[in-house]
Design a protein around this motif. Structure first.
Motif, PDB file in Angstrom:
ATOM      1  N   UNK A 172       0.815  -1.300  -0.053  1.00  0.00           N
ATOM      2  CA  UNK A 172      -0.028  -0.145  -0.118  1.00  0.00           C
ATOM      3  C   UNK A 172       0.702   1.107  -0.018  1.00  0.00           C
ATOM      4  N   UNK A 173       1.879   1.352   0.802  1.00  0.00           N
ATOM      5  CA  UNK A 173       2.781   2.370   0.735  1.00  0.00           C
ATOM      6  C   UNK A 173       3.588   2.694  -0.479  1.00  0.00           C
ATOM      7  N   UNK A 174       3.922   1.631  -1.087  1.00  0.00           N
ATOM      8  CA  UNK A 174       4.673   1.643  -2.558  1.00  0.00           C
ATOM      9  C   UNK A 174       3.561   2.049  -3.536  1.00  0.00           C
ATOM     10  N   UNK A 175       2.302   1.602  -3.440  1.00  0.00           N
ATOM     11  CA  UNK A 175       1.389   2.161  -4.254  1.00  0.00           C
ATOM     12  C   UNK A 175       0.941   3.936  -4.051  1.00  0.00           C
ATOM     13  N   UNK A 176       0.997   4.185  -2.861  1.00  0.00           N
ATOM     14  CA  UNK A 176       0.717   5.483  -2.549  1.00  0.00           C
ATOM     15  C   UNK A 176       1.886   6.306  -3.262  1.00  0.00           C
ATOM     16  N   UNK A 177       3.096   5.868  -3.015  1.00  0.00           N
ATOM     17  CA  UNK A 177       4.351   6.596  -3.560  1.00  0.00           C
ATOM     18  C   UNK A 177       4.213   6.641  -5.282  1.00  0.00           C
ATOM     19  N   UNK A 178       3.933   5.448  -5.852  1.00  0.00           N
ATOM     20  CA  UNK A 178       4.035   5.422  -7.139  1.00  0.00           C
ATOM     21  C   UNK A 178       2.988   6.227  -7.756  1.00  0.00           C
ATOM     22  N   UNK A 315      12.703  -3.021  -0.210  1.00  0.00           N
ATOM     23  CA  UNK A 315      11.920  -2.566   1.071  1.00  0.00           C
ATOM     24  C   UNK A 315      12.317  -1.666   1.916  1.00  0.00           C
ATOM     25  N   UNK A 316      13.687  -1.690   2.298  1.00  0.00           N
ATOM     26  CA  UNK A 316      14.369  -0.757   3.122  1.00  0.00           C
ATOM     27  C   UNK A 316      14.175   0.791   2.605  1.00  0.00           C
ATOM     28  N   UNK A 317      14.201   0.931   1.228  1.00  0.00           N
ATOM     29  CA  UNK A 317      14.032   2.177   0.727  1.00  0.00           C
ATOM     30  C   UNK A 317      12.630   2.730   1.057  1.00  0.00           C
ATOM     31  N   UNK A 318      11.597   1.911   0.984  1.00  0.00           N
ATOM     32  CA  UNK A 318      10.292   2.101   1.049  1.00  0.00           C
ATOM     33  C   UNK A 318       9.911   2.474   2.626  1.00  0.00           C
TER      34      UNK A 318
END
Length: 327
Positions: A172-178, A315-318
């Motif tokens: 979800x956090x990756x989706x928000x960012x992208x 994942x560390x970056x996210x």
């Protein structure tokens, strides 16, 4: 000329026989004792299923007793510790989900393992698609609808996950960012409670394992927006991938792997990886995994190790960019 050809053929035969002898020695070692497949979560679910598949396959392969040791607790760390402390002879193996290998090392402030030093990657076993779903009452039918709603009404939407730091939370956090949007994250203690609230309309969106919500998608109680995988799934071929709807960098299936304790020789790890590939290719295993919503995804030793390292770095970056911390 004939003599020379004969010598060359003999040399080739000796090479083959030497290799076969070395392989037989490894197989003899593996056949010398029972196997223990440690599943660091309670019985039931994907980890338990895969542990039992591997135990059955290895037991038959080596005519040995093969047991499943369900060792839940501490978010999987208790079972991982059992394998870390075991002898590296190939007889004690760990069946583990991706998050314990690629998320927890960054997310947990006092993570007690060094994945590369404490374990030997044997093989990736299988994966399950994840999916973004919504309650039909939202009126959102596509990812484009969702993005438009989030941009028109910032902070008006929220999404559920089974817990902080879970792969579904980070998806979800990756989706928000992208997608360059902001959606409030609501962490639940497990998927079942989150899904009940999603069905009831208390929360509008959720990232979930596809098998968990597929019955609700089929019944129309939930709307599937996109899979977080690189390809569509035969289980529900009508659901597009995130890449197909314009967000190509979200490839986040749930996957599961097999690890051995540090000190396991490359020869043993490679033999086990070969055994795993043969087990996963058996028709009855393919069908069993399909019934659980899983498909085999067999990366062996070196390739599996690289995948763990790459995904951990991603994942560390996210985690750092989104300032995600354990409560």
């Amino acid at each position: 000329m004939t003599t020379r050809r004969t010598l060359i053929a003999l040399a080739a035969l000796l090479t083959v026989l030497g290799t076969a002898h070395a392989q037989s020695a490894v197989e003899k070692q593996l056949a010398s004792d029972k196997f223990t497949l440690v599943a660091p979560f309670p019985p039931g679910g994907a980890i338990d299923t895969l542990a039992r598949v591997m135990a059955d396959g290895l037991g038959k392969q080596y005519n040995q007793t093969a047991l499943v040791d369900n060792a839940p607790g501490a978010a999987g760390n208790i079972g991982m510790d059992k394998v870390k402390k075991a002898k590296g002879d190939g007889h004690t193996l760990l069946v583990i989900p991706a998050g314990n290998l690629t998320i927890n090392p960054t997310l947990m402030p006092k993570f007690p393992f060094n994945i590369q030093k404490d374990f030997v990657p044997v093989a990736m076993l299988a994966k399950t698609p994840n999916v973004l779903v919504t309650n039909p009452a939202t009126g959102i039918k596509t990812v484009a609808d969702l993005i438009a709603r989030a941009k028109a009404k910032p902070d008006s939407l929220s999404y559920a996950s089974p817990g902080i730091g879970s792969g579904l939370h980070l998806a979800g956090e990756l989706f928000k960012s992208e997608a360059n949007i902001d959606i409030l994250h609501i962490a639940y203690k497990g998927s079942n409670v989150a899904i009940n609230d999603l069905l009831g309309g208390s929360v509008p969106l959720m990232f979930s394992n596809l098998p968990t919500v597929l019955p609700h998608i089929k019944s129309g109680k939930l709307v599937a927006l996109a899979l977080t995988d690189s390809t569509r799934t035969p289980t529900a071929p009508e659901i597009p991938t995130m890449g197909e709807v314009g967000i190509p960098n979200i490839v986040v299936p749930s996957w599961y792997g097999l690890l051995a304790p540090a000190g396991t020789s490359p020869e043993v790890a490679e033999q086990l990886a070969k055994d795993v590939a043969e087990i996963l290719a058996q028709p009855q295993v393919v069908e069993q995994l399909k019934m659980q919503g899983m498909t085999a995804w067999n990366l062996k030793t070196t390739a599996f190790d690289k995948h763990i390292r790459d995904e951990t770095a991603n994942w560390a970056k996210v985690i750092k960019a989104r300032n995600i911390t354990m409560e």
